[in-house]
Design a protein around this motif. Structure first.
Motif, PDB file in Angstrom:
ATOM      1  N   ASN A 146     -43.988  43.688  42.490  1.00  0.00           N
ATOM      2  CA  ASN A 146     -43.119  44.703  43.079  1.00  0.00           C
ATOM      3  C   ASN A 146     -42.702  44.308  44.489  1.00  0.00           C
ATOM      4  O   ASN A 146     -43.525  43.814  45.265  1.00  0.00           O
ATOM      5  CB  ASN A 146     -43.831  46.058  43.111  1.00  0.00           C
ATOM      6  CG  ASN A 146     -44.150  46.571  41.717  1.00  0.00           C
ATOM      7  OD1 ASN A 146     -43.347  46.425  40.804  1.00  0.00           O
ATOM      8  ND2 ASN A 146     -45.324  47.156  41.544  1.00  0.00           N
ATOM      9  N   ALA A 195     -41.392  46.176  47.554  1.00  0.00           N
ATOM     10  CA  ALA A 195     -41.175  47.516  48.099  1.00  0.00           C
ATOM     11  C   ALA A 195     -39.946  47.569  48.991  1.00  0.00           C
ATOM     12  O   ALA A 195     -39.236  48.584  49.018  1.00  0.00           O
ATOM     13  CB  ALA A 195     -42.416  47.968  48.870  1.00  0.00           C
ATOM     14  N   GLU A 196     -39.666  46.489  49.725  1.00  0.00           N
ATOM     15  CA  GLU A 196     -38.521  46.497  50.639  1.00  0.00           C
ATOM     16  C   GLU A 196     -37.204  46.573  49.873  1.00  0.00           C
ATOM     17  O   GLU A 196     -36.311  47.350  50.219  1.00  0.00           O
ATOM     18  CB  GLU A 196     -38.532  45.253  51.521  1.00  0.00           C
ATOM     19  CG  GLU A 196     -37.372  45.220  52.516  1.00  0.00           C
ATOM     20  CD  GLU A 196     -37.371  43.971  53.384  1.00  0.00           C
ATOM     21  OE1 GLU A 196     -36.510  43.872  54.262  1.00  0.00           O
ATOM     22  OE2 GLU A 196     -38.247  43.101  53.181  1.00  0.00           O
ATOM     23  N   GLN A 206     -37.027  47.514  46.732  1.00  0.00           N
ATOM     24  CA  GLN A 206     -37.169  48.525  45.684  1.00  0.00           C
ATOM     25  C   GLN A 206     -36.881  47.939  44.305  1.00  0.00           C
ATOM     26  O   GLN A 206     -36.181  48.520  43.484  1.00  0.00           O
ATOM     27  CB  GLN A 206     -36.262  49.729  45.957  1.00  0.00           C
ATOM     28  CG  GLN A 206     -36.695  50.579  47.146  1.00  0.00           C
ATOM     29  CD  GLN A 206     -38.021  51.285  46.875  1.00  0.00           C
ATOM     30  OE1 GLN A 206     -38.104  52.166  46.003  1.00  0.00           O
ATOM     31  NE2 GLN A 206     -39.068  50.903  47.596  1.00  0.00           N
ATOM     32  N   LEU A 227     -37.593  49.479  41.000  1.00  0.00           N
ATOM     33  CA  LEU A 227     -39.016  49.737  41.212  1.00  0.00           C
ATOM     34  C   LEU A 227     -39.410  51.112  40.695  1.00  0.00           C
ATOM     35  O   LEU A 227     -40.517  51.303  40.184  1.00  0.00           O
ATOM     36  CB  LEU A 227     -39.347  49.607  42.705  1.00  0.00           C
ATOM     37  CG  LEU A 227     -40.801  49.862  43.125  1.00  0.00           C
ATOM     38  CD1 LEU A 227     -41.740  48.845  42.476  1.00  0.00           C
ATOM     39  CD2 LEU A 227     -40.924  49.809  44.648  1.00  0.00           C
TER      40      LEU A 227
END
Length: 266
Positions: free
Chosen positions: A172, A174-175, A177, A213
């Motif tokens: 994943n 996160a930045e 997504q 994500l």
């Protein structure tokens, strides 16, 4: 280059290609980019159905500086990319009769330092099935639901890639997504570009497929049929039924002569 523009001037350009890139060196004044892709008629237009939407996606380079990008729709401006944005794609759609343009504006006063406002773009007609538009809307309904039988049958006929294989890993970001699914392919039915290449088990190509994500993809056992679309050179997931479920769906459609295209099933 902004060096050839007068401060406060607005240069007018038209983007007719289905995809491409733009680099604006030393941004000064503004650029107004009319979106006018030369798209073939879609089935909806031919059959007299509801008019299809046109979709555009914009992805800034990691060094995008010196300007802000706005979407101009019916005279109203919406900020798409601030100065120094994250390198994420932004997507939006409009009806063919709507007037839309991109407005790339350099903030005053003119900055003579070397800055480059650069981005890639894709212009498409009505995207078939349920293509992944990762940044179209964080709350887009249905973006993560499983495909129904009709969508699966259309996906194998129209997708940029159709890969039979298993999930090796899921990571994943996160930045951005995004979730990145590592896939080991047992058979490549179709791929427009060499997305999957040798590197896994002997003779088994490997590659990665992306998905939003928020869809919460988890690794799991079994063989899947991965379908999807190329989005700025990356593979994005559309439908991914388990292969045994796809076999059942396809064979049922064959019996009733409702399969939209021929596909090898074993």
């Amino acid at each position: 280059s902004g060096l050839s523009q007068e401060a406060g001037s607005v240069e007018q350009l038209s983007l007719h290609c289905a995809e491409g890139s733009l680099e604006w060196l030393y941004p000064t004044g503004a650029l107004r980019l009319r979106l006018a892709p030369r798209l073939p008629p879609t089935s909806a237009a031919v059959k007299g159905g509801s008019p299809p939407h046109v979709t555009a996606c914009i992805k800034p380079t990691g060094t995008f500086r010196g300007a802000q990008l706005y979407l101009e729709r019916e005279g109203m401006l919406e900020l798409l990319l601030p100065e120094a944005p994250r390198p994420r794609a932004r997507c939006f759609s409009w009806l063919p009769q709507e007037k839309v343009a991109l407005f790339l504006q350099a903030p005053p006063p003119p900055d003579i330092s070397r800055r480059i406002a650069a981005f890639r773009y894709e212009l498409r007609g009505d995207w078939l099935a349920r293509p992944a538009l990762p940044a179209a809307s964080p709350s887009a309904e249905g973006a993560c639901r499983p495909c129904n039988d009709t969508e699966i049958l259309m996906a194998i006929c129209t997708s940029d890639f159709v890969i039979r294989g298993s999930i090796r890993s899921v990571s994943n970001d996160a930045e951005l997504q995004e979730s990145i699914i590592g896939v080991s392919a047992t058979r490549i039915h179709r791929q427009k570009f060499p997305l999957f290449q040798a590197g896994g088990r002997p003779g088994w190509p490997v590659g990665s497929i992306r998905t939003p994500l928020r869809c919460g993809v988890k690794p799991g056992p079994g063989t899947f049929l991965f379908t999807g679309w190329l989005h700025f050179g990356e593979a994005w997931l559309s439908c991914a039924p388990r292969y045994r479920d796809f076999q059942r769906i396809y064979q049922g459609a064959q019996r009733t002569r409702q399969n939209p295209c021929e596909f090898p099933v074993d």
